[in-house]
Design a protein around this motif. Sequence first.
Motif, PDB file in Angstrom:
ATOM      1  N   LEU A  22     -11.096   0.684 100.491  1.00 38.13           N
ATOM      2  CA  LEU A  22     -11.879   0.550 101.715  1.00 38.13           C
ATOM      3  C   LEU A  22     -11.485  -0.722 102.457  1.00 38.13           C
ATOM      4  O   LEU A  22     -11.248  -1.764 101.836  1.00 38.13           O
ATOM      5  CB  LEU A  22     -13.378   0.510 101.403  1.00 38.13           C
ATOM      6  CG  LEU A  22     -14.106   1.866 101.287  1.00 38.13           C
ATOM      7  CD1 LEU A  22     -13.492   2.731 100.214  1.00 38.13           C
ATOM      8  CD2 LEU A  22     -15.590   1.657 101.020  1.00 38.13           C
ATOM      9  N   PHE A  23     -11.443  -0.625 103.788  1.00 41.58           N
ATOM     10  CA  PHE A  23     -11.043  -1.763 104.624  1.00 41.58           C
ATOM     11  C   PHE A  23     -12.033  -1.893 105.785  1.00 41.58           C
ATOM     12  O   PHE A  23     -11.911  -1.223 106.800  1.00 41.58           O
ATOM     13  CB  PHE A  23      -9.617  -1.557 105.136  1.00 41.58           C
ATOM     14  CG  PHE A  23      -9.048  -2.734 105.899  1.00 41.58           C
ATOM     15  CD1 PHE A  23      -9.285  -4.036 105.503  1.00 41.58           C
ATOM     16  CD2 PHE A  23      -8.256  -2.521 107.018  1.00 41.58           C
ATOM     17  CE1 PHE A  23      -8.760  -5.117 106.194  1.00 41.58           C
ATOM     18  CE2 PHE A  23      -7.706  -3.585 107.720  1.00 41.58           C
ATOM     19  CZ  PHE A  23      -7.964  -4.892 107.312  1.00 41.58           C
ATOM     20  N   PRO A  24     -13.061  -2.763 105.650  1.00 47.32           N
ATOM     21  CA  PRO A  24     -14.099  -2.883 106.679  1.00 47.32           C
ATOM     22  C   PRO A  24     -13.718  -3.835 107.808  1.00 47.32           C
ATOM     23  O   PRO A  24     -12.919  -4.752 107.629  1.00 47.32           O
ATOM     24  CB  PRO A  24     -15.288  -3.447 105.893  1.00 47.32           C
ATOM     25  CG  PRO A  24     -14.650  -4.270 104.811  1.00 47.32           C
ATOM     26  CD  PRO A  24     -13.360  -3.572 104.457  1.00 47.32           C
ATOM     27  N   CYS A 123      -7.045   7.776  98.634  1.00 49.59           N
ATOM     28  CA  CYS A 123      -6.962   7.548 100.074  1.00 49.59           C
ATOM     29  C   CYS A 123      -7.423   6.130 100.394  1.00 49.59           C
ATOM     30  O   CYS A 123      -7.959   5.418  99.540  1.00 49.59           O
ATOM     31  CB  CYS A 123      -7.825   8.551 100.843  1.00 49.59           C
ATOM     32  SG  CYS A 123      -9.609   8.382 100.536  1.00 49.59           S
ATOM     33  N   VAL A 124      -7.220   5.749 101.637  1.00 52.72           N
ATOM     34  CA  VAL A 124      -7.795   4.527 102.172  1.00 52.72           C
ATOM     35  C   VAL A 124      -8.800   4.934 103.240  1.00 52.72           C
ATOM     36  O   VAL A 124      -8.563   5.871 104.011  1.00 52.72           O
ATOM     37  CB  VAL A 124      -6.713   3.586 102.754  1.00 52.72           C
ATOM     38  CG1 VAL A 124      -5.940   4.243 103.893  1.00 52.72           C
ATOM     39  CG2 VAL A 124      -7.345   2.273 103.237  1.00 52.72           C
ATOM     40  N   THR A 133      -4.247   0.909 111.107  1.00 53.10           N
ATOM     41  CA  THR A 133      -4.091   1.296 109.697  1.00 53.10           C
ATOM     42  C   THR A 133      -3.542   2.713 109.531  1.00 53.10           C
ATOM     43  O   THR A 133      -3.042   3.051 108.461  1.00 53.10           O
ATOM     44  CB  THR A 133      -5.426   1.178 108.949  1.00 53.10           C
ATOM     45  OG1 THR A 133      -6.412   1.991 109.604  1.00 53.10           O
ATOM     46  CG2 THR A 133      -5.913  -0.264 108.920  1.00 53.10           C
ATOM     47  N   GLN A 134      -3.624   3.533 110.594  1.00 47.80           N
ATOM     48  CA  GLN A 134      -3.081   4.888 110.472  1.00 47.80           C
ATOM     49  C   GLN A 134      -1.564   4.860 110.280  1.00 47.80           C
ATOM     50  O   GLN A 134      -1.022   5.546 109.410  1.00 47.80           O
ATOM     51  CB  GLN A 134      -3.428   5.733 111.705  1.00 47.80           C
ATOM     52  CG  GLN A 134      -2.995   7.192 111.592  1.00 47.80           C
ATOM     53  CD  GLN A 134      -3.679   7.900 110.450  1.00 47.80           C
ATOM     54  OE1 GLN A 134      -4.907   7.857 110.345  1.00 47.80           O
ATOM     55  NE2 GLN A 134      -2.915   8.577 109.596  1.00 47.80           N
ATOM     56  N   LEU A 140       3.187   4.572 104.096  1.00 48.46           N
ATOM     57  CA  LEU A 140       3.045   4.511 102.646  1.00 48.46           C
ATOM     58  C   LEU A 140       2.655   5.866 102.042  1.00 48.46           C
ATOM     59  O   LEU A 140       2.393   5.954 100.850  1.00 48.46           O
ATOM     60  CB  LEU A 140       1.995   3.457 102.273  1.00 48.46           C
ATOM     61  CG  LEU A 140       2.348   2.017 102.679  1.00 48.46           C
ATOM     62  CD1 LEU A 140       1.172   1.087 102.422  1.00 48.46           C
ATOM     63  CD2 LEU A 140       3.579   1.529 101.941  1.00 48.46           C
ATOM     64  N   LYS A 141       2.618   6.889 102.910  1.00 51.93           N
ATOM     65  CA  LYS A 141       2.299   8.260 102.478  1.00 51.93           C
ATOM     66  C   LYS A 141       0.967   8.319 101.730  1.00 51.93           C
ATOM     67  O   LYS A 141       0.829   8.963 100.678  1.00 51.93           O
ATOM     68  CB  LYS A 141       3.431   8.823 101.624  1.00 51.93           C
ATOM     69  CG  LYS A 141       4.738   8.989 102.390  1.00 51.93           C
ATOM     70  CD  LYS A 141       5.845   9.544 101.536  1.00 51.93           C
ATOM     71  CE  LYS A 141       7.077   9.896 102.364  1.00 51.93           C
ATOM     72  NZ  LYS A 141       7.471   8.883 103.366  1.00 51.93           N
ATOM     73  N   LEU A 142      -0.037   7.626 102.307  1.00 52.23           N
ATOM     74  CA  LEU A 142      -1.383   7.592 101.738  1.00 52.23           C
ATOM     75  C   LEU A 142      -2.360   8.180 102.757  1.00 52.23           C
ATOM     76  O   LEU A 142      -2.367   7.756 103.917  1.00 52.23           O
ATOM     77  CB  LEU A 142      -1.774   6.149 101.404  1.00 52.23           C
ATOM     78  CG  LEU A 142      -3.139   5.929 100.755  1.00 52.23           C
ATOM     79  CD1 LEU A 142      -3.161   6.527  99.350  1.00 52.23           C
ATOM     80  CD2 LEU A 142      -3.459   4.430 100.698  1.00 52.23           C
ATOM     81  N   PRO A 143      -3.186   9.155 102.392  1.00 51.64           N
ATOM     82  CA  PRO A 143      -4.170   9.687 103.346  1.00 51.64           C
ATOM     83  C   PRO A 143      -5.107   8.589 103.825  1.00 51.64           C
ATOM     84  O   PRO A 143      -5.528   7.728 103.040  1.00 51.64           O
ATOM     85  CB  PRO A 143      -4.932  10.739 102.530  1.00 51.64           C
ATOM     86  CG  PRO A 143      -3.999  11.112 101.432  1.00 51.64           C
ATOM     87  CD  PRO A 143      -3.231   9.864 101.098  1.00 51.64           C
ATOM     88  N   ARG A 144      -5.407   8.602 105.103  1.00 52.75           N
ATOM     89  CA  ARG A 144      -6.357   7.650 105.674  1.00 52.75           C
ATOM     90  C   ARG A 144      -7.537   8.403 106.260  1.00 52.75           C
ATOM     91  O   ARG A 144      -7.375   9.303 107.081  1.00 52.75           O
ATOM     92  CB  ARG A 144      -5.711   6.823 106.777  1.00 52.75           C
ATOM     93  CG  ARG A 144      -6.713   5.968 107.579  1.00 52.75           C
ATOM     94  CD  ARG A 144      -6.115   5.491 108.879  1.00 52.75           C
ATOM     95  NE  ARG A 144      -7.049   4.736 109.716  1.00 52.75           N
ATOM     96  CZ  ARG A 144      -7.410   5.100 110.965  1.00 52.75           C
ATOM     97  NH1 ARG A 144      -6.928   6.209 111.491  1.00 52.75           N
ATOM     98  NH2 ARG A 144      -8.237   4.351 111.657  1.00 52.75           N
TER      99      ARG A 144
END
Length: 464
Positions: A22-24, A123-124, A133-134, A140-144
């Motif tokens: 998580l990134f607030p 995911c992030v 961040t998208q 990085l091939k990580l779902p956001r």
Amino acid sequence: METTHGSRDITPRSTTCTRIILFPLPFESHISPMLQLANILHTRGFKITIIHVEYNSPNPSNYPHLIFKPDPIKDRFYEIAGELSTRQDATYFIEYLNKSCVDPFRDCLARFLTEPSEERVACVISNSAFYFTQAVADDLKLPRMVLRTNSLESALSYYALPAYDKRACFNLTKQDNEASLPEYPFLKFKDVKKITTNPQGMRDFATNVRNQMKASSGIIWNTFKELEELALEAVSRDFSVPSFTLGPFHKYFSASTSSLIEQDRTILSWLDKQLPMSVVYVSFGSLAHITETEFQEVAHGLANIGLPFLWVVRPGMVVGSEWLESLPKNFLEKMGERGRIVKWSPQQEVLAHRATRCFWTHNGWNSTLESICEGVPMICTPRFSDQPINARYVSDVWKIGISLEDGYERVGIETAIRRVMMDQEGEEMRKRIRCLKEKVNLSLAEGGSSSQSLNNLVDYISSF
């Protein structure tokens, strides 16, 4: 309308050994719902890691069940943080963060993903305002996934903002100011001046956020279906990615402890001494600033109405003052035990207290939701961003409060408090908001819309 998942095949999986990052956004009204979401997902079996910036970093010791990255993102926000007291337009600060955090966030996330671990990162989840961040997640091939900390209606209204400056709405006559916007009839042109003082900046920001929400894997909303059903339908038409309305987040726990500001809990014993349904509660949030003249008008209005009041005055809230220097002469002595002023309050508990009858608020979304959840009618004085949109819905759509249209003026303040506290009009508001309170409780109960949306979200994240 049921939460939809597009064409993705949802196969529920065990959340054991599944981690979410998580990134607030580093402001009180954004960090609190993100940490509440973290707690909700943790109770459903996910491991949670928080990446955060230096500014307003939360205290990890308050959340021993969560993992906080030990080195905060170098945001360089200290370079402009001092301007918070003079600039009310949020886009200035958020755009700065979207530029200064790109490389540090990418480096932090990349290092984390390459660290040996038995846990897979599903995911992030980032605040929607951190639209940069998208691209990082894609690289990085990580779902956001995206957390929207405001209402569905305010999110939709922002998309009409690109046309505001073209209409020269900042130079309208008084009569034109009262006119409604064609796209959103519940909004008035005068509200636009409060939403932003920087139309070009807001246009660019709203466009970036919208585009990157559409590119995300899904949107999480801190609201509930029954409150904004038509808006949810509109969002579902506009965005092909799934939306999850599992709010209000704070109602999943007895009382939120996610505040960054120390709460004065001594006022709860003062409330205990007041008569039931007798107190006016006043708080203008964690960011808004008012002038010395406005501050004094509030003080006179509260004094003249003759009712007990609890007033939150955040240090630095009054422009040019440290705290209470601008109060009228001998104000505290004259009020005695009838009035209490504190630097910050345990708001959820104050609103739930039997003595609280009315909430005078800036209409941040967290405060608006908390008031609805406790069935407390509102007096609205929005300052900027989504607050005017929330206030219009409170006063003109849901009809659970009234707006102080002329700002901070003592006679208008007295009239507004009297209408909500003493008149039949206030009783009608109270009936309507209690109906919404009951809908909140039903949505969170097993089988309710928010409960089911949370189940859908858990299955969805587990399928990544």
